[in-house]
Design an enzyme around this catalytic site. Structure first.
Site, PDB file in Angstrom:
ATOM      1  N   ARG A 103     -11.159  -1.388  10.438  1.00  0.00           N
ATOM      2  CA  ARG A 103     -11.315  -0.509   9.281  1.00  0.00           C
ATOM      3  C   ARG A 103     -12.184  -1.187   8.222  1.00  0.00           C
ATOM      4  NH1 ARG A 103      -6.053   0.637   8.091  1.00  0.00           N
ATOM      5  NH2 ARG A 103      -5.989   2.008   9.872  1.00  0.00           N
ATOM      6  N   LYS A 128     -13.671  -5.172  -7.065  1.00  0.00           N
ATOM      7  CA  LYS A 128     -14.796  -4.226  -7.010  1.00  0.00           C
ATOM      8  C   LYS A 128     -14.380  -2.929  -6.319  1.00  0.00           C
ATOM      9  CE  LYS A 128     -18.482  -7.672  -6.761  1.00  0.00           C
ATOM     10  NZ  LYS A 128     -19.714  -8.084  -6.076  1.00  0.00           N
ATOM     11  N   GLY A 129     -13.515  -3.043  -5.310  1.00  0.00           N
ATOM     12  CA  GLY A 129     -13.119  -1.864  -4.528  1.00  0.00           C
ATOM     13  C   GLY A 129     -13.790  -1.917  -3.164  1.00  0.00           C
ATOM     14  N   ARG A 159      -4.628  -6.130 -11.300  1.00  0.00           N
ATOM     15  CA  ARG A 159      -5.601  -6.883 -10.501  1.00  0.00           C
ATOM     16  C   ARG A 159      -6.896  -6.096 -10.636  1.00  0.00           C
ATOM     17  NH1 ARG A 159      -4.509  -6.446  -4.469  1.00  0.00           N
ATOM     18  NH2 ARG A 159      -2.988  -8.103  -4.801  1.00  0.00           N
ATOM     19  N   THR A 182     -12.104 -11.677  -7.115  1.00  0.00           N
ATOM     20  CA  THR A 182     -13.482 -11.629  -6.625  1.00  0.00           C
ATOM     21  C   THR A 182     -13.863 -12.978  -6.036  1.00  0.00           C
ATOM     22  OG1 THR A 182     -15.789 -11.222  -7.243  1.00  0.00           O
ATOM     23  CG2 THR A 182     -14.416 -12.233  -8.922  1.00  0.00           C
ATOM     24  N   HIS A 183     -14.827 -12.938  -5.106  1.00  0.00           N
ATOM     25  CA  HIS A 183     -15.400 -14.187  -4.570  1.00  0.00           C
ATOM     26  C   HIS A 183     -16.839 -14.319  -5.020  1.00  0.00           C
ATOM     27  CE1 HIS A 183     -12.805 -12.049  -1.663  1.00  0.00           C
ATOM     28  NE2 HIS A 183     -12.138 -13.176  -1.688  1.00  0.00           N
ATOM     29  N   LYS A 218       0.860  -1.196   0.000  1.00  0.00           N
ATOM     30  CA  LYS A 218       0.000   0.000   0.000  1.00  0.00           C
ATOM     31  C   LYS A 218       0.894   1.243   0.000  1.00  0.00           C
ATOM     32  CE  LYS A 218      -4.130  -1.942   1.911  1.00  0.00           C
ATOM     33  NZ  LYS A 218      -3.664  -3.340   1.803  1.00  0.00           N
ATOM     34  N   ASP A 275      -1.508  -2.320  -4.097  1.00  0.00           N
ATOM     35  CA  ASP A 275      -2.925  -2.339  -3.744  1.00  0.00           C
ATOM     36  C   ASP A 275      -3.509  -0.967  -4.040  1.00  0.00           C
ATOM     37  OD1 ASP A 275      -2.867  -4.916  -2.789  1.00  0.00           O
ATOM     38  OD2 ASP A 275      -2.870  -4.369  -0.663  1.00  0.00           O
ATOM     39  N   MET A 276      -4.796  -0.926  -4.396  1.00  0.00           N
ATOM     40  CA  MET A 276      -5.410   0.377  -4.651  1.00  0.00           C
ATOM     41  C   MET A 276      -6.188   0.803  -3.402  1.00  0.00           C
ATOM     42  SD  MET A 276      -5.554   2.888  -6.578  1.00  0.00           S
ATOM     43  CE  MET A 276      -5.114   2.555  -8.275  1.00  0.00           C
ATOM     44  N   GLN A 280     -10.339  -0.647  -9.612  1.00  0.00           N
ATOM     45  CA  GLN A 280     -11.581  -0.976  -8.885  1.00  0.00           C
ATOM     46  C   GLN A 280     -12.791  -0.719  -9.782  1.00  0.00           C
ATOM     47  OE1 GLN A 280     -10.418   2.106  -6.267  1.00  0.00           O
ATOM     48  NE2 GLN A 280      -9.863   0.755  -4.573  1.00  0.00           N
TER      49      GLN A 280
HETATM   50  P1  FDA Z   1     -18.967  -9.429  -2.907  1.00  0.00           P
HETATM   51  O1  FDA Z   1     -18.635  -8.375  -1.928  1.00  0.00           O
HETATM   52  O2  FDA Z   1     -20.286  -9.382  -3.606  1.00  0.00           O
HETATM   53  O3  FDA Z   1     -18.783 -10.809  -2.199  1.00  0.00           O
HETATM   54  C1  FDA Z   1     -19.194 -12.036  -2.792  1.00  0.00           C
HETATM   55  C2  FDA Z   1     -19.294 -13.053  -1.685  1.00  0.00           C
HETATM   56  O4  FDA Z   1     -17.975 -13.309  -1.134  1.00  0.00           O
HETATM   57  C3  FDA Z   1     -20.118 -12.607  -0.472  1.00  0.00           C
HETATM   58  O5  FDA Z   1     -21.475 -12.890  -0.668  1.00  0.00           O
HETATM   59  C4  FDA Z   1     -19.496 -13.421   0.641  1.00  0.00           C
HETATM   60  O6  FDA Z   1     -20.005 -14.739   0.631  1.00  0.00           O
HETATM   61  C5  FDA Z   1     -18.050 -13.475   0.268  1.00  0.00           C
HETATM   62  N1  FDA Z   1     -17.311 -12.396   0.909  1.00  0.00           N
HETATM   63  C6  FDA Z   1     -16.892 -11.250   0.347  1.00  0.00           C
HETATM   64  N2  FDA Z   1     -16.187 -10.514   1.243  1.00  0.00           N
HETATM   65  C7  FDA Z   1     -16.195 -11.219   2.397  1.00  0.00           C
HETATM   66  C8  FDA Z   1     -15.625 -11.017   3.681  1.00  0.00           C
HETATM   67  N3  FDA Z   1     -14.900  -9.938   3.975  1.00  0.00           N
HETATM   68  N4  FDA Z   1     -15.804 -11.969   4.618  1.00  0.00           N
HETATM   69  C9  FDA Z   1     -16.482 -13.093   4.318  1.00  0.00           C
HETATM   70  N5  FDA Z   1     -17.047 -13.336   3.129  1.00  0.00           N
HETATM   71  C10 FDA Z   1     -16.905 -12.425   2.184  1.00  0.00           C
HETATM   72  N6  FDA Z   1     -10.112  -3.745  -2.738  1.00  0.00           N
HETATM   73  C11 FDA Z   1      -9.527  -2.545  -2.932  1.00  0.00           C
HETATM   74  O7  FDA Z   1     -10.195  -1.515  -2.840  1.00  0.00           O
HETATM   75  N7  FDA Z   1      -8.200  -2.456  -3.230  1.00  0.00           N
HETATM   76  C12 FDA Z   1      -7.418  -3.566  -3.368  1.00  0.00           C
HETATM   77  O8  FDA Z   1      -6.225  -3.444  -3.642  1.00  0.00           O
HETATM   78  C13 FDA Z   1      -8.015  -4.836  -3.165  1.00  0.00           C
HETATM   79  N8  FDA Z   1      -7.298  -5.971  -3.262  1.00  0.00           N
HETATM   80  C14 FDA Z   1      -7.936  -7.183  -3.238  1.00  0.00           C
HETATM   81  C15 FDA Z   1      -7.213  -8.356  -3.467  1.00  0.00           C
HETATM   82  C16 FDA Z   1      -7.868  -9.572  -3.552  1.00  0.00           C
HETATM   83  C17 FDA Z   1      -7.081 -10.806  -3.827  1.00  0.00           C
HETATM   84  C18 FDA Z   1      -9.289  -9.624  -3.373  1.00  0.00           C
HETATM   85  C19 FDA Z   1     -10.032 -10.903  -3.520  1.00  0.00           C
HETATM   86  C20 FDA Z   1      -9.986  -8.478  -3.087  1.00  0.00           C
HETATM   87  C21 FDA Z   1      -9.323  -7.263  -2.982  1.00  0.00           C
HETATM   88  N9  FDA Z   1     -10.004  -6.097  -2.679  1.00  0.00           N
HETATM   89  C22 FDA Z   1      -9.391  -4.887  -2.851  1.00  0.00           C
HETATM   90  C23 FDA Z   1     -11.372  -6.170  -2.096  1.00  0.00           C
HETATM   91  C24 FDA Z   1     -12.440  -6.105  -3.143  1.00  0.00           C
HETATM   92  O9  FDA Z   1     -12.463  -4.823  -3.713  1.00  0.00           O
HETATM   93  C25 FDA Z   1     -13.834  -6.400  -2.544  1.00  0.00           C
HETATM   94  O10 FDA Z   1     -14.140  -5.464  -1.567  1.00  0.00           O
HETATM   95  C26 FDA Z   1     -13.980  -7.773  -1.942  1.00  0.00           C
HETATM   96  O11 FDA Z   1     -13.260  -8.724  -2.683  1.00  0.00           O
HETATM   97  C27 FDA Z   1     -15.436  -8.215  -1.925  1.00  0.00           C
HETATM   98  O12 FDA Z   1     -15.954  -8.196  -3.221  1.00  0.00           O
HETATM   99  P2  FDA Z   1     -16.311  -9.503  -4.060  1.00  0.00           P
HETATM  100  O13 FDA Z   1     -15.896  -9.251  -5.458  1.00  0.00           O
HETATM  101  O14 FDA Z   1     -15.744 -10.705  -3.436  1.00  0.00           O
HETATM  102  O15 FDA Z   1     -17.898  -9.506  -4.087  1.00  0.00           O
END
Ligand code: FDA
Length: 325
Positions: free
Chosen positions: A301, A183-184, A180, A222-223, A92, A126-127, A156
């Site tokens: 946070r 969503k953000g 990478r 993403t998850h 970061k 990281d963003m 993002q």
């Molecule tokens: P969504 O939020 O819709 O989640 C889909 C499903 O995943 C949820 O229904 C839940 O089941 C599960 N889930 C998601 N988050 C969870 C949590 N915290 N605990 C438990 N279950 C959870 N953001 C950013 O702003 N800057 C960055 O540099 C990064 N870097 C980054 C690296 C990697 C490897 C990942 C996977 C994510 C990031 N992020 C990030 C975070 C990203 O922006 C986002 O906030 C989260 O990944 C959650 O978004 P999803 O795409 O998973 O979808």
């Protein structure tokens, strides 16, 4: 934000540390480097995934604090090499002082990137929130301009500007562009960002398409099941397979320790079942491993920024057996 989320934000200041700790245990590798190495060795042996490692902490308040990150990332590179881990770094820029003294922050980061490059270790910036979007992209462009090419950033999908950023970075870096896409995590104002699930997802799919069509390397972070399905379809339609080679015209050369033009990326502790399924189908998957003394601040946070995480806390508290990595 739902009612439950609003309630959680209210009670956050008095939430006992041990409850936050319950959750942190699943999402954070531990307080020290040794715990992170142990987790990576186990997961790597069991699942064959690779890693990106984050030393917890961000936005420092004085340049003295940057020393902690400089030293810890230095030790981290040594540990990756010593333990022969398939791992890169997640950094970061505000932890290196970007918002306090840009020149010193650059110098701190450049030394780190150069040491990482000696060992073929990639560094992902990281963003963070929108105050530093352009500055973070600029670091990557400046480093590439100096011949330090083992650096890429995150974009993002929630930000309106992201498609323009994809084009700008791809124009500047050509086949070296390495993103990478996520969503953000930061809840940005609605004049600069999508704020609802569906528009954020549509924008994710569109930016992914743009990145793939530009020949860039993409870490699909993403998850979210619909987005993962869409990504698999987008890869299939371009003939991109785990086995490679990358068939896209204008794609970059094979990158050490990386997939053939793409990889999936997931956070430690989240949706392990999807991660394992992707691995079983042969897709490259990188797990984000945060560790460090600042786990409490990090977890708080994240909670403040995205109270939906509270649902997972409550579940972890009431049904601890579901709280597995
Ligand atoms: P969504 O939020 O819709 O989640 C889909 C499903 O995943 C949820 O229904 C839940 O089941 C599960 N889930 C998601 N988050 C969870 C949590 N915290 N605990 C438990 N279950 C959870 N953001 C950013 O702003 N800057 C960055 O540099 C990064 N870097 C980054 C690296 C990697 C490897 C990942 C996977 C994510 C990031 N992020 C990030 C975070 C990203 O922006 C986002 O906030 C989260 O990944 C959650 O978004 P999803 O795409 O998973 O979808």
């Amino acid at each position: 934000m739902g009612l439950f989320g609003r309630v959680v934000v209210r009670v956050l200041p008095v939430m006992p540390r041990f409850i936050v700790g319950l959750v942190a245990k699943r999402y954070v590798a531990g307080e020290d480097l040794e715990s992170a190495v142990t987790i990576m060795k186990n997961l790597g042996a069991k699942e064959g995934c690779s890693f990106t490692i984050d030393v917890l902490g961000e936005e420092i308040s004085n340049m003295e604090e940057a020393k902690h990150f400089v030293n810890e990332y230095d030790r981290l590179i040594d540990a990756i090499v010593e333990n022969d881990l398939e791992a890169n770094l997640s950094v970061k820029p505000t932890a290196f002082g970007l918002l306090i003294d840009e020149q010193k922050a650059y110098a701190n980061m450049e030394a780190l990137f150069a040491k990482a490059a000696e060992h073929d270790i990639f560094v992902r910036l990281d963003m963070e929130d929108h105050r530093v979007t352009q500055a973070t992209i600029d670091i990557v462009l400046r480093m590439h301009g100096k011949g330090i090419t083992n650096v890429g950033t995150v974009l993002q999908s929630r930000l309106f500007r992201t498609p323009d950023d994809v084009r700008a970075v791809c124009n500047a870096l050509g086949p070296q562009a390495d993103f990478r896409l996520c969503k953000g995590i930061y809840l940005e104002p609605e004049d600069i960002a999508h704020t609802k699930y569906h528009p954020i997802n549509t924008a994710f799919a569109e930016s992914l398409s743009l990145m793939l069509d530009s020949g860039a390397y993409v870490g699909i972070a993403t998850h979210d099941k619909p987005l993962i399905h869409d990504a698999l379809e987008q890869l299939r339609s371009r003939g991109m397979t785990p086995e490679g080679p990358d068939p896209r015209e204008g794609a970059g050369p094979a990158r050490p320790g990386k997939g053939a033009g793409y990889e999936f990326q997931m956070l430690l502790g989240i949706r392990g079942e999807i991660r394992r399924k992707l691995r079983k189908s042969g897709h490259p998957v990188r797990v984000y491993i945060p560790y460090g003394e600042r786990w409490y601040e990090y977890s708080m946070r994240r909670l403040r920024e995205n109270p939906d995480v509270a649902v997972h806390i409550t579940k972890a508290f009431l049904m601890p057996w579901t709280n597995r990595r």
